[in-house]
Each structure stands twice: as C-alpha cells, then as structure tokens.
Design an enzyme around this catalytic site. Structure first.
Site, PDB file in Angstrom:
ATOM      1  N   GLY A  17       0.776  -1.238   0.000  1.00  0.00           N
ATOM      2  CA  GLY A  17       0.000   0.000   0.000  1.00  0.00           C
ATOM      3  C   GLY A  17       0.805   1.285   0.000  1.00  0.00           C
ATOM      4  CB  SER A  18       4.277   2.268  -0.859  1.00  0.00           C
ATOM      5  OG  SER A  18       4.448   1.875  -2.197  1.00  0.00           O
ATOM      6  NE  ARG A  70     -12.086 -13.563  -9.874  1.00  0.00           N
ATOM      7  CZ  ARG A  70     -10.896 -13.088 -10.253  1.00  0.00           C
ATOM      8  NH1 ARG A  70      -9.861 -13.895 -10.338  1.00  0.00           N
ATOM      9  NH2 ARG A  70     -10.716 -11.822 -10.519  1.00  0.00           N
ATOM     10  CG  MET A  95      -1.385  -8.095  -6.510  1.00  0.00           C
ATOM     11  SD  MET A  95      -0.509  -7.171  -7.793  1.00  0.00           S
ATOM     12  CE  MET A  95       0.449  -8.498  -8.532  1.00  0.00           C
ATOM     13  CG  ASN A 112      -3.473  -0.735 -12.781  1.00  0.00           C
ATOM     14  OD1 ASN A 112      -3.359  -0.941 -11.570  1.00  0.00           O
ATOM     15  ND2 ASN A 112      -2.768  -1.406 -13.679  1.00  0.00           N
ATOM     16  CG  HIS A 114       1.885  -2.103 -15.419  1.00  0.00           C
ATOM     17  ND1 HIS A 114       1.533  -3.336 -14.908  1.00  0.00           N
ATOM     18  CD2 HIS A 114       2.904  -2.322 -16.284  1.00  0.00           C
ATOM     19  CE1 HIS A 114       2.297  -4.264 -15.453  1.00  0.00           C
ATOM     20  NE2 HIS A 114       3.136  -3.678 -16.293  1.00  0.00           N
TER      21      HIS A 114
HETATM   22  C1  GRF Z   1       3.398  -1.130  -7.547  1.00  0.00           C
HETATM   23  O1  GRF Z   1       4.638  -1.361  -8.143  1.00  0.00           O
HETATM   24  C2  GRF Z   1       2.318  -1.006  -8.585  1.00  0.00           C
HETATM   25  O2  GRF Z   1       2.772  -0.419  -9.767  1.00  0.00           O
HETATM   26  C3  GRF Z   1       1.959  -2.432  -8.849  1.00  0.00           C
HETATM   27  O3  GRF Z   1       2.005  -3.050  -7.588  1.00  0.00           O
HETATM   28  C4  GRF Z   1       2.914  -2.341  -6.751  1.00  0.00           C
HETATM   29  C5  GRF Z   1       2.135  -1.933  -5.540  1.00  0.00           C
HETATM   30  O4  GRF Z   1       2.944  -1.364  -4.559  1.00  0.00           O
HETATM   31  N1  GRF Z   1       0.690  -2.516  -9.530  1.00  0.00           N
HETATM   32  P1  GRF Z   1       2.294  -0.760  -3.247  1.00  0.00           P
HETATM   33  O5  GRF Z   1       1.405  -1.846  -2.640  1.00  0.00           O
HETATM   34  O6  GRF Z   1       1.506   0.445  -3.633  1.00  0.00           O
HETATM   35  O7  GRF Z   1       3.455  -0.440  -2.365  1.00  0.00           O
END
Ligand code: GRF
Length: 221
Positions: A17-18, A70, A95, A112, A114
């Site tokens: 969750g950063s 699902r 994810m 999103n 990525h």
């Molecule tokens: C990030 O690298 C994002 O681009 C990818 O998953 C990671 C999530 O990092 N989709 P965080 O949980 O926000 O730290």
C-alpha cells in the site's frame, strides 16, 4: 460525481500500500483535491490495511479465499465498491483481474498504476524482465483500465535509465518513487477535469502534453 470538485476515491489494493499512502499524504498536504472513502482489499493480511488504520481511513476486506467460485467473489467485490459510491476507483497494487462488468461500469472512472513503460512489459515481474532483457529504459505508467490487461489509454508515464548496478529490488524501489509522484498527479488532473479520452489517447487540457511523460530527473529535481 461530487459537486464540490473533491473526488471521492475508493482504493483497491492487495499488498503493502505505498501508493495508497502516497495518495493519502498528497491529500493531507493539500496537493490533491480528493478524499479516500475507503480502501478495499482482497487479502485480509495486506499491509495496506494497517496503513489505512494508521491514517484513520476506513477499510473493507472482500477475502478472495472465502469464495469457492470466482463469480461470487467478483459479485461481492462489485457490491462492496458500489456501496461506497466512488467517483473514481484507484487500483494500487490490486492483484486480481477485474471482471468485465466491473470494468464497464466504471469506464473512464477506473485507473491503475503499472510498474513499466506500457505498452512494454505488461503483466507481472516487470523489473526482473527488464533486467533480463538488458533494457535501458524502464518506469511506471498510470492508465485508464479497459478489459484487456494493462492496455488502457495512458494518462502519464515516468521513465528512468536502468543502472548497470540495479538489481530487481533496487530497480523496484526506484520505480516506486516515480509511482508515488505520478499517481497523485494523475488523480489531481482528473479532479480538475483536465483529462479527456480521445480513442486510445488521453489528452491533458485538450492536447497530448509533454507533462504526460516525465523523467526520473524531472521528478527528483
Ligand atoms: C506497484 O509497483 C504497482 O505499480 C503495482 O504493484 C505495486 C504496488 O505497490 N501494480 P504498493 O502496494 O503500492 O506499495
């Protein structure tokens, strides 16, 4: 959409969750005109839930492992998010692939981040694959979500030059620092209603702008 020009966000996250934290901090600092209604996770142990609690932001869990089928999980997730009535759904390390009904319902209001310079390196393990290929450039992309994975119109990208010394973790950390800048920026542009989608292209203030492609140098300056 809220009338007070303050976007109501729902953040979906499966991990640490950063990115969520970067968004929440930008809001606190008054750099982002938005509020996070809640964080929703599919993983009960996800670190993002602790971060939300520490920031006083509500959270909900739709536990993927609690559903045998699902479609039942997908329906529960749709209902949970709908109950929060978001202006914008923000995927921040979420994810799971969202079902088409979800993606269609939030078309243009679902974004999103990525960890690659899309369209290069869709999917998982981007840093590892970049290093294995000896690619010189890498980075991160914020994009609108469409049913095809990691393929929607691009809002903003930030690039860096891969250092011969970079290992997978080091590269991931450098890319994350870029993510923490471009994700709040993209949301602020949405909040200010500066973005329009024209076919596969996202326009800022009506045209494709250089601000939509930043370098690590711009960001660290
Ligand atoms: C990030 O690298 C994002 O681009 C990818 O998953 C990671 C999530 O990092 N989709 P965080 O949980 O926000 O730290």
């Amino acid at each position: 959409m809220s009338t007070d020009n303050n976007l109501k966000l729902v953040v979906l996250a499966s991990g640490g969750g950063s990115n969520f934290q970067a968004i929440a901090e930008s809001i606190k600092l008054g750099q982002l005109d938005a509020s996070v209604s809640a964080v929703v996770s599919d993983v009960p142990q996800a670190g993002v839930l602790q971060r939300a609690a520490a920031l006083g932001i509500s959270s909900a869990v739709v536990d993927f492992d609690a559903y045998e089928q699902r479609p039942d999980f997908d329906q529960a997730m749709r209902q949970q998010v709908a109950a929060l009535d978001p202006d914008l759904v923000v995927l921040a390390g979420y994810m799971r692939i969202l079902d088409t009904e979800f993606v269609d319902h939030y078309a243009g209001r679902l974004i999103n981040i990525h960890p690659s310079l899309l369209p290069r390196y869709r999917g998982l393990h981007t840093h590892r694959r970049v290093l294995a290929d000896g690619a010189r450039k890498h980075g991160a992309t914020v994009h609108f979500v469409v049913p095809k994975l990691d393929a929607g119109p691009i809002i903003v990208q930030a690039e860096l030059t891969v250092d011969p010394e970079d290992d997978e973790n080091g590269l991931a950390a450098r890319v994350l620092r870029l993510e923490h800048v471009i994700y709040p920026l993209a949301i602020q542009w949405l909040s200010e209603q500066r973005l329009t989608i024209s076919g596969d292209t996202v326009l800022l203030d009506g045209y494709r702008s250089a601000q939509q492609y930043l370098s690590e140098g711009d960001i660290n300056a």
